[in-house]
Design an enzyme around this catalytic site. Structure first.
Site, PDB file in Angstrom:
ATOM      1  CG  ASP A 149      47.969  41.764  40.076  1.00 51.13           C
ATOM      2  OD1 ASP A 149      46.953  41.231  39.596  1.00 51.13           O
ATOM      3  OD2 ASP A 149      48.041  42.179  41.248  1.00 51.13           O
ATOM      4  CG  ASP A 204      36.404  52.420  38.708  1.00 52.04           C
ATOM      5  OD1 ASP A 204      36.747  51.215  38.718  1.00 52.04           O
ATOM      6  OD2 ASP A 204      35.207  52.789  38.692  1.00 52.04           O
ATOM      7  CD  GLU A 233      43.285  42.631  40.553  1.00 52.95           C
ATOM      8  OE1 GLU A 233      43.557  41.879  41.489  1.00 52.95           O
ATOM      9  OE2 GLU A 233      42.136  42.689  40.041  1.00 52.95           O
TER      10      GLU A 233
END
Length: 430
Positions: free
Chosen positions: A273, A290, A315
């Protein structure tokens, strides 16, 4: 213009071997009865099945290109069959052949470069109308004024540009050239397997036409394989859309689920993560978010130890290590964590960014760009007597990931053990 990394060798994976196979097979003097029967029905089969597939998924461009190739194949196949049976060409063979040489590159290039629009039915009807208008006009003129049309087709319109090597009518070559330029620019602007297949298919048709009456199987073989190239490219892109994440380029959730079903008895799964990802989005915007995801994906893709990275969602990423133990994987997980931590992501103001690349480089050389440091947390678990299924191992890795975040983030946490990787938090600049 996209970066060079967008041009992947995989775009040639299906098209180039089929093109080369078509050239080689068409040069064989005597094909077996099985292959003769196959290539006699394959164009029609590809038109029906491939056309139905394209229509079902709204791929009007590919459907129109398939129809163009099949129409040319159908008209020329009648002439070739008569030539084989009678030993001489039909009276209208020259006119049909020259019209095919003119209309095939024209319609192929037009439909190949004609992008789909949002109104699918209107787009399909527009392509059908163009196809019927052009072919209908050519057919009517050929029936009404066959000698005049034939004389115009074979006339050398530009003597200075005529070469002895030209085996087709002179008008065909500029049309092939224009179509080739359009399809090449299309691929350079948007590299896709389909765009490469369209470009290579045009070369296949350019090779096929002069050999239609020379090589006994050139028409059937090359028509079949060019149509197969296009259908295979559509299937390839459909697979990519379903199994590959467009933003990061990593295999997506479906690909992960498919891989989890084929794991052996021993494997390790790691859930990853991005730390403070919401903060990146809220502070710098989704464009920077992004960039962060692409950065993390590019580093996870390099993980060693036989690991494979997947985008799990948002994510979160998943690393799969088949046939490994946690002790085997920890050094590689720690290495990728450190690599991401050490990478400085440069932030630039897009509003004031010059359009000229050279001016942008000169400006960046004279001023320090704002940079941020990205870190990740990793939770890892392996299959054992407590976690026997992939779903249970992922759940255990998620619990370890939560523990890593609770302990301060930027570390590797092992399920069921109080381990962690080295922590070295860099202060963010800017």
């Amino acid at each position: 213009m996209p970066r060079f990394t967008a041009y992947r060798p995989s775009h040639l994976l299906t098209s180039l071997p089929l093109l080369l196979a078509g050239v080689l097979v068409a040069r064989v003097d005597q094909l077996s009865e099985f292959f003769l029967s196959l290539f006699n029905v394959l164009p029609t089969l590809l038109m029906l099945l491939g056309g139905a597939f394209c229509a079902a998924y709204g791929r009007q461009r590919e459907l129109a290109v398939l129809a163009t190739i099949y129409l040319a194949y159908f008209l020329l196949d009648i002439q070739v069959d008569h030539f084989r049976e009678q030993g001489r060409v039909r009276a209208d063979a020259a006119l049909v052949f020259h019209l095919s040489c003119l209309l095939l590159p024209l319609l192929y290039g037009l439909f190949g470069a004609w992008r789909e629009r949002s109104h699918l039915l209107q787009d399909l009807l527009a392509r059908a109308a163009v196809l019927l208008a052009i072919t209908g006009t050519a057919w009517a003129l050929a029936r009404r004024f066959p000698e005049a049309v034939q004389a115009w087709l074979v006339h050398i319109h530009w003597p200075l540009w005529h070469g002895q090597w030209m085996n087709l009518i002179q008008l065909a070559y500029p049309l092939f050239l224009i179509a080739g330029v359009l399809l090449a620019v299309q691929y350079l602007r948007q590299p896709r397997p389909l765009h490469m297949a369209l470009l290579l298919g045009l070369f296949g048709l350019l090779w096929m036409l002069p050999n239609t009456f020379i090589l006994p199987n050139a028409l059937q073989v090359m028509s079949s394989l060019v149509m197969l190239m296009l259908v295979a490219a559509v299937v390839h892109e459909a697979y990519q859309m379903a199994f590959r994440d467009e933003l990061t380029g990593l295999p997506g959730r479906r690909a992960l689920n498919d891989r989890l079903e084929r794991l052996g008895r021993n494997y390790v799964l790691a859930m990853t993560d991005v730390d403070h990802f919401k903060k990146f989005n809220d502070t710098h915007g989704h464009d920077v978010g992004d960039q962060v995801l692409r950065l993390v994906a590019s580093q996870l893709r390099k993980v060693g130890g036989g690991g494979r990275a997947y985008r799990y969602g948002g994510e979160e990423f998943t690393l799969v290590f088949p046939g490994k133990s946690i002790e085997d994987c920890l050094p590689y997980l720690e290495a990728v964590r450190q690599a991401i931590e050490a990478y400085q992501l440069q932030l630039r103001d897009k509003q004031s960014r010059p359009k000229d690349d050279q001016r942008g480089r000169n400006r960046r050389a004279g001023q320090a760009a704002q940079s941020v440091s990205v870190t990740i947390s990793i939770g890892v678990a392996e299959r054992d007597v407590e976690q026997r299924t992939p779903a249970e191992v992922i759940k255990a890795a998620d619990q370890a990931l939560y523990a890593a975040k609770s302990a301060g983030r930027n570390r590797v946490s092992v399920h069921g053990q109080r381990r962690r990787g080295a922590v070295r938090v860099k202060p963010q600049t800017g």
